[in-house]
Write an enzyme that holds these catalytic residues in place. Structure first.
Site, mmCIF file in Angstrom:
data_model
loop_
_atom_site.group_PDB
_atom_site.id
_atom_site.type_symbol
_atom_site.label_atom_id
_atom_site.label_comp_id
_atom_site.label_asym_id
_atom_site.label_seq_id
_atom_site.Cartn_x
_atom_site.Cartn_y
_atom_site.Cartn_z
ATOM 1 N N VAL A 140 0.853 -1.181 0.000
ATOM 2 C CA VAL A 140 0.000 0.000 0.000
ATOM 3 C C VAL A 140 0.895 1.238 0.000
ATOM 4 O O VAL A 140 1.781 1.367 0.847
ATOM 5 C CB VAL A 140 -0.939 0.015 1.219
ATOM 6 C CG1 VAL A 140 -1.808 1.267 1.197
ATOM 7 C CG2 VAL A 140 -1.830 -1.233 1.221
ATOM 8 N N LYS A 141 0.648 2.134 -0.947
ATOM 9 C CA LYS A 141 1.490 3.325 -1.077
ATOM 10 C C LYS A 141 0.946 4.464 -0.222
ATOM 11 O O LYS A 141 -0.217 4.843 -0.327
ATOM 12 C CB LYS A 141 1.562 3.774 -2.541
ATOM 13 C CG LYS A 141 2.341 2.828 -3.432
ATOM 14 C CD LYS A 141 2.363 3.292 -4.876
ATOM 15 C CE LYS A 141 3.394 4.379 -5.101
ATOM 16 N NZ LYS A 141 3.537 4.689 -6.550
ATOM 17 N N ILE A 142 1.818 4.996 0.612
ATOM 18 C CA ILE A 142 1.495 6.125 1.478
ATOM 19 C C ILE A 142 2.524 7.217 1.224
ATOM 20 O O ILE A 142 3.724 6.945 1.233
ATOM 21 C CB ILE A 142 1.522 5.717 2.962
ATOM 22 C CG1 ILE A 142 0.479 4.621 3.225
ATOM 23 C CG2 ILE A 142 1.290 6.928 3.874
ATOM 24 C CD1 ILE A 142 0.521 4.066 4.643
#
Length: 370
Positions: A140-142
């Site tokens: 998951v890209k944050i």
């Protein structure tokens, strides 16, 4: 070392990921071919990539019709369409994931960029994306905004693997690594198996040269001209030195003993923007073990055709890289302002792409109703 540039890059310890994903790539076998024949072992996505994929349209028509039949609104449709692509890509990469003991075979999906300034909303969205895709090889890209840092820690603490995106400065990168280590410590305390948690830190490259070169051109002095095109690679090499410095010592070794693996630097934005530069420079000049290079397909094929992979081009070059940065300061560049501008622009670009994605899907839903 192999004579084939992509094989040589892989042999040097660089994981080759594709910076693109679409239903068309999945359905036509293009992505499978890149895995089999071009050493691709992962995929990154972002709002711009999905906006471009959906604009082409035809591959998504059947799913759009199904969503209309179910009465889905635009936000729900975007979520289902993008997570379907990512889930299917995760399944395609499952063999790579297992063969690499979970290091590669990773597929990334980004939280809604409109949440970049909201820590709690980012946490909720990231955990929901992980639950929706429900694949062990998801990242998951944050974004590495100030508000994103505590979200990174919290999401890792819940056992979710994270791709930290939009990193431009070494200073912010150090904060990202601290957020990662703290997250793993909390995950361990929460009873999670650290062997299943992976992370990469996406350090943007070409955009740094674009911004710095623009400012150097405005100065127009001979010394400023000498420094053109040198900031991005120097910045990345300083980042790698910080990576080597951080992942050692008692605190880190305690996590390694529990199964942790270091958060690898990922070279992002590696497509060359300035035609004056070699189209493979952000690959050739950033070859070093324990890194990822995510490339647009155009750059991937350029490297395959004429990349010059000559072994490690990063280790031991931090002092030279620092000299470049010292030179930038000497000619009058405000580097803090450069990195603030890049981060602001990065978030703004993804927000704009997200708006385009919503607009495209709204149009497709309306068309399918007619």
């Amino acid at each position: 070392m192999s004579s084939h540039p992509l094989a040589a890059l892989s042999d040097a310890g660089v994981s080759i990921w594709l910076d693109d994903l679409s239903r068309e790539r999945l359905n036509t076998g293009n992505l499978a071919d890149l895995i089999t024949n071009h050493h691709v072992v992962g995929v990154t996505t972002n709002p711009t990539i999905f906006a471009a994929a959906l604009a082409k349209g035809a591959s998504y028509d059947e799913q759009v019709r199904e969503l209309v039949a179910r009465g889905a609104d635009t936000d729900a449709a975007v979520r289902e369409i993008t997570t379907t692509d990512v889930r299917n890509a995760c399944d395609l990469f499952r063999t790579v994931y297992e063969a690499s003991d979970g290091v590669d075979g990773r597929v990334s999906i980004e939280v809604d960029p409109r949440l970049a300034g909201d820590t709690e909303a980012t946490i909720v969205e990231a955990l929901d994306l992980a639950k929706t895709v429900d694949r062990p090889n998801l990242l998951v890209k944050i974004p590495a905004t100030v508000e994103g840092l505590p979200a990174i820690t919290k999401v890792l603490a819940e056992g979710v693997s994270v791709n930290v995106t939009l990193i431009f400065s070494v200073e912010r990168y150090r904060h990202v690594m601290e957020a990662f280590i703290t997250g793993l410590e909390q995950a361990k305390a929460n009873g999670h198996d650290l062997r299943g948690i992976q992370s990469v830190a996406s350090f943007f490259v070409s955009r740094v040269d674009t911004e710095v070169d623009k400012r150097l051109d405005a100065l127009g002095t001979p010394r400023a001209k000498e420094l053109r095109g040198r900031a991005a690679i120097a910045n990345a090499r300083l980042a790698y030195a910080a990576f080597q410095e951080t992942f050692r010592g008692e605190r880190w070794e305690a996590l390694v003993a529990a199964g942790a693996r270091a958060q690898r630097p990922l070279w992002a934005s590696t497509g060359v923007k300035d035609p004056a530069y070699s189209d493979t420079r952000y690959v050739d000049e950033l070859v070093v073990a324990d890194t990822v290079n995510t490339m647009p397909e155009k750059t991937l094929h350029a490297v395959a055709d004429h990349g010059k992979i000559t072994g490690d081009t990063v280790t031991g070059r931090a002092a030279q890289a620092q000299e470049v940065f010292d030179g930038l300061v000497e000619v009058g560049l405000d580097l803090d302002d450069v990195f603030i501008a890049l981060e602001t622009e990065g978030v703004d670009k993804f927000e704009k792409s997200w708006a385009e994605l919503l607009e495209t899907v709204t149009g497709q839903l309306n068309q399918a109703k007619d």
